[in-house]
Scaffold this motif. Structure first.
Motif, PDB file in Angstrom:
ATOM      1  N   LEU A 109       0.871  -1.177   0.000  1.00  0.00           N
ATOM      2  CA  LEU A 109       0.000   0.000   0.000  1.00  0.00           C
ATOM      3  C   LEU A 109       0.908   1.227   0.000  1.00  0.00           C
ATOM      4  CD1 LEU A 109      -2.675   1.486   0.227  1.00  0.00           C
ATOM      5  CD2 LEU A 109      -2.749   0.906   2.659  1.00  0.00           C
ATOM      6  N   LYS A 110       0.891   1.970  -1.086  1.00  0.00           N
ATOM      7  CA  LYS A 110       1.894   3.015  -1.306  1.00  0.00           C
ATOM      8  C   LYS A 110       1.542   4.371  -0.707  1.00  0.00           C
ATOM      9  CE  LYS A 110       3.562   0.824  -5.535  1.00  0.00           C
ATOM     10  NZ  LYS A 110       3.782   0.965  -7.006  1.00  0.00           N
ATOM     11  N   ALA A 111       0.398   4.499  -0.090  1.00  0.00           N
ATOM     12  CA  ALA A 111      -0.018   5.782   0.487  1.00  0.00           C
ATOM     13  C   ALA A 111       0.955   6.233   1.575  1.00  0.00           C
ATOM     14  CB  ALA A 111      -1.417   5.659   1.075  1.00  0.00           C
ATOM     15  N   LYS A 112       1.105   7.552   1.683  1.00  0.00           N
ATOM     16  CA  LYS A 112       1.872   8.109   2.787  1.00  0.00           C
ATOM     17  C   LYS A 112       1.019   8.042   4.050  1.00  0.00           C
ATOM     18  CE  LYS A 112       5.020   9.615  -0.162  1.00  0.00           C
ATOM     19  NZ  LYS A 112       6.355   8.959  -0.264  1.00  0.00           N
ATOM     20  N   LEU A 113       1.653   7.801   5.199  1.00  0.00           N
ATOM     21  CA  LEU A 113       0.918   7.834   6.463  1.00  0.00           C
ATOM     22  C   LEU A 113       1.135   9.182   7.128  1.00  0.00           C
ATOM     23  CD1 LEU A 113      -0.828   6.047   8.419  1.00  0.00           C
ATOM     24  CD2 LEU A 113       1.252   5.858   9.788  1.00  0.00           C
ATOM     25  N   MET A 114       0.046   9.800   7.542  1.00  0.00           N
ATOM     26  CA  MET A 114       0.101  11.077   8.236  1.00  0.00           C
ATOM     27  C   MET A 114      -0.561  10.944   9.602  1.00  0.00           C
ATOM     28  SD  MET A 114      -0.824  13.826   5.261  1.00  0.00           S
ATOM     29  CE  MET A 114      -2.518  13.285   5.182  1.00  0.00           C
ATOM     30  N   GLY A 115      -0.217  11.861  10.498  1.00  0.00           N
ATOM     31  CA  GLY A 115      -0.828  11.860  11.814  1.00  0.00           C
ATOM     32  C   GLY A 115      -0.501  13.134  12.554  1.00  0.00           C
ATOM     33  N   GLY A 116      -0.936  13.186  13.794  1.00  0.00           N
ATOM     34  CA  GLY A 116      -0.674  14.350  14.627  1.00  0.00           C
ATOM     35  C   GLY A 116       0.484  14.107  15.567  1.00  0.00           C
ATOM     36  N   ASP A 117       0.467  14.805  16.697  1.00  0.00           N
ATOM     37  CA  ASP A 117       1.580  14.699  17.635  1.00  0.00           C
ATOM     38  C   ASP A 117       1.649  13.343  18.308  1.00  0.00           C
ATOM     39  OD1 ASP A 117      -0.841  15.311  18.830  1.00  0.00           O
ATOM     40  OD2 ASP A 117       0.012  16.626  20.347  1.00  0.00           O
ATOM     41  N   GLY A 118       0.560  12.571  18.263  1.00  0.00           N
ATOM     42  CA  GLY A 118       0.570  11.247  18.879  1.00  0.00           C
ATOM     43  C   GLY A 118       1.522  10.277  18.214  1.00  0.00           C
ATOM     44  N   ILE A 119       1.886  10.526  16.962  1.00  0.00           N
ATOM     45  CA  ILE A 119       2.834   9.639  16.265  1.00  0.00           C
ATOM     46  C   ILE A 119       4.137  10.355  15.942  1.00  0.00           C
ATOM     47  CG2 ILE A 119       0.854   8.450  15.245  1.00  0.00           C
ATOM     48  CD1 ILE A 119       1.790   9.527  12.501  1.00  0.00           C
ATOM     49  N   CYS A 120       4.270  11.566  16.445  1.00  0.00           N
ATOM     50  CA  CYS A 120       5.393  12.419  16.032  1.00  0.00           C
ATOM     51  C   CYS A 120       6.527  12.347  17.049  1.00  0.00           C
ATOM     52  CB  CYS A 120       4.889  13.856  15.874  1.00  0.00           C
ATOM     53  SG  CYS A 120       5.705  14.765  14.558  1.00  0.00           S
ATOM     54  N   SER A 121       7.194  11.214  17.106  1.00  0.00           N
ATOM     55  CA  SER A 121       8.266  11.065  18.087  1.00  0.00           C
ATOM     56  C   SER A 121       9.322  10.116  17.562  1.00  0.00           C
ATOM     57  CB  SER A 121       7.715  10.543  19.413  1.00  0.00           C
ATOM     58  OG  SER A 121       7.403   9.165  19.317  1.00  0.00           O
ATOM     59  N   ALA A 122      10.457  10.118  18.228  1.00  0.00           N
ATOM     60  CA  ALA A 122      11.562   9.242  17.843  1.00  0.00           C
ATOM     61  C   ALA A 122      11.173   7.770  17.932  1.00  0.00           C
ATOM     62  CB  ALA A 122      12.774   9.512  18.734  1.00  0.00           C
ATOM     63  N   GLU A 123      10.140   7.454  18.714  1.00  0.00           N
ATOM     64  CA  GLU A 123       9.688   6.066  18.835  1.00  0.00           C
ATOM     65  C   GLU A 123       9.241   5.493  17.487  1.00  0.00           C
ATOM     66  OE1 GLU A 123       7.791   5.260  23.141  1.00  0.00           O
ATOM     67  OE2 GLU A 123       6.786   6.824  22.001  1.00  0.00           O
ATOM     68  N   MET A 124       8.688   6.345  16.634  1.00  0.00           N
ATOM     69  CA  MET A 124       8.221   5.865  15.334  1.00  0.00           C
ATOM     70  C   MET A 124       9.368   5.280  14.532  1.00  0.00           C
ATOM     71  SD  MET A 124       5.851   5.314  13.143  1.00  0.00           S
ATOM     72  CE  MET A 124       4.427   6.241  13.708  1.00  0.00           C
ATOM     73  N   ALA A 125      10.485   5.962  14.508  1.00  0.00           N
ATOM     74  CA  ALA A 125      11.647   5.452  13.787  1.00  0.00           C
ATOM     75  C   ALA A 125      12.187   4.180  14.432  1.00  0.00           C
ATOM     76  CB  ALA A 125      12.735   6.520  13.727  1.00  0.00           C
ATOM     77  N   GLN A 126      12.105   4.102  15.761  1.00  0.00           N
ATOM     78  CA  GLN A 126      12.566   2.902  16.459  1.00  0.00           C
ATOM     79  C   GLN A 126      11.725   1.689  16.074  1.00  0.00           C
ATOM     80  OE1 GLN A 126      12.390   4.065  20.576  1.00  0.00           O
ATOM     81  NE2 GLN A 126      13.870   5.720  20.306  1.00  0.00           N
TER      82      GLN A 126
END
Length: 371
Positions: A243-260
């Motif tokens: 699924l090639k769509a970009k994923l977007m979100g708010g501050d709830g997903i905006c942290s270094a944990e996402m990359a981890q």
């Protein structure tokens, strides 16, 4: 007799001086998810507050001719509304002068009723507009609202990603549903076509059924209203089914944990945080460096806001010359003007941050960076 009188006078002066310089302890409360799948955010907030208290106690503060030592009563609300209400009552009963948090909208909305009943000021980052729409005068949001965060991501999808079609998933929490609603409102207003809307929950880990359905609708981007613990697996599963769509979100997903959680796949994630990018200012860069050296980890989202919030509470105590009067602290914050690490703070009549800026981030080489 002269010696006796002199001794009495000296002792009297010593007693007066001792009283004038006596230490007093003041507690600032904090409510946040310190355990569970959102513990990273809760500890990040707590770390920011602790740095501020460390700085304030090093000065130290003097209020009413008393040396003030600040203490942080950090309580684990587990991101659970029922626990959050219990924590709110505990902090009210403890005599905390003001409260940092709650972090989650689902906790903040019911807990705010307890704090309002006791006349205690709260400084949350919880972003659901319903929080400040209750008509209370004790709420001072130190981050952006869902309207600002969700709306900015809809604009970003259209104007920067050049998306024509979007889909929305939310986790049914007050935060997730709130920010998704604001994204949808703005998306429709600016002409984006919403090709799908679905729901999950804040404990889910398998999203393949939802994502497979959305794949047939071929959205350019998917907005997720929820937290990193779910967004991480979602990104991986999007990749697995191509699924090639970009994923977007708010501050709830905006942290270094996402990359981890996602590694290089995080480069397809875009998210919004309230405030200006810290690395764009000298004070912001210094704070990021200090945070990492103190805690041996990367700062996540709102540590700087909680640092600033702690400083504002101290400023309110100094300006009103009180260590106990919650009403005076609350009244001062309503008209406060404060320039902090994360930006300028001033509140409108409902307690929202005036002109709250938002910054869109993505991930490069597993690092969260402003887009």
């Amino acid at each position: 007799m002269r010696l006796t009188r002199n001794f009495v006078v000296c002792c009297g002066l010593s007693a007066i001086m001792g009283t004038a310089l006596a230490d007093t302890s003041v507690t600032i409360g904090l409510s946040g998810p310190l355990t569970g799948n959102q513990a990273g955010s809760g500890k990040d907030n707590e770390n920011g507050a602790r740095l501020a208290i460390q700085d304030l106690n090093a000065k130290p503060l003097t209020i009413g001719r008393q040396k003030v030592t600040l203490k942080l009563d950090s309580e684990d609300d587990q991101g659970d509304p029922k626990v959050g209400v219990q924590i709110a009552q505990k902090l009210v009963d403890s005599g905390a002068i003001a409260i940092l948090g709650p972090n989650n909208s689902g906790v903040a909305i019911p807990a705010s009723r307890v704090f309002n009943g006791a006349g205690v000021a709260i400084l949350p980052v919880a972003s659901n507009p319903a929080l400040t729409a209750q008509g209370f005068n004790n709420i001072f949001r130190i981050g952006a609202s869902d309207a600002q965060l969700g709306g900015s991501m809809a604009d970003f999808a259209k104007n920067v990603l050049k998306a024509d079609t979007v889909a929305v998933i939310d986790d049914r929490t007050a935060y997730g549903e709130g920010i998704a609603t604001e994204f949808l409102r703005e998306a429709r207003q600016i002409g984006l076509t919403v090709v799908g809307q679905d729901y999950t929950n804040s404990n889910a880990v398998d999203f393949k059924a939802i994502l497979s359905t959305l794949k047939t609708k071929d959205p350019d981007a998917i907005f997720y209203g929820g937290y990193t613990a779910q967004a991480g697996p979602m990104v991986k599963q999007m990749h697995q089914i191509a699924l090639k769509a970009k994923l977007m979100g708010g501050d709830g997903i905006c942290s270094a944990e996402m990359a981890q959680l996602t590694g290089e796949l995080a480069s397809s994630v875009y998210c919004a945080q309230g405030g200006s990018a810290l690395d764009k200012t000298e004070t912001g860069r210094a704070f990021i460096k200090r945070y990492k050296s103190t805690y041996s980890m990367e700062m996540l989202v709102y540590a700087a806001n909680f640092y600033d919030g702690t400083m504002m509470i101290a400023q309110a105590m100094l300006a009103t010359n009180t260590t106990t009067d919650r009403t005076k602290v609350r009244a001062y914050l309503a008209n406060a003007q404060y320039d902090g690490i994360a930006g300028h703070y001033a509140f409108d009549s409902t307690g929202n941050l005036k002109g709250a800026p938002t910054t869109v981030y993505t991930f490069r080489k597993s690092q969260l960076v402003p887009y």
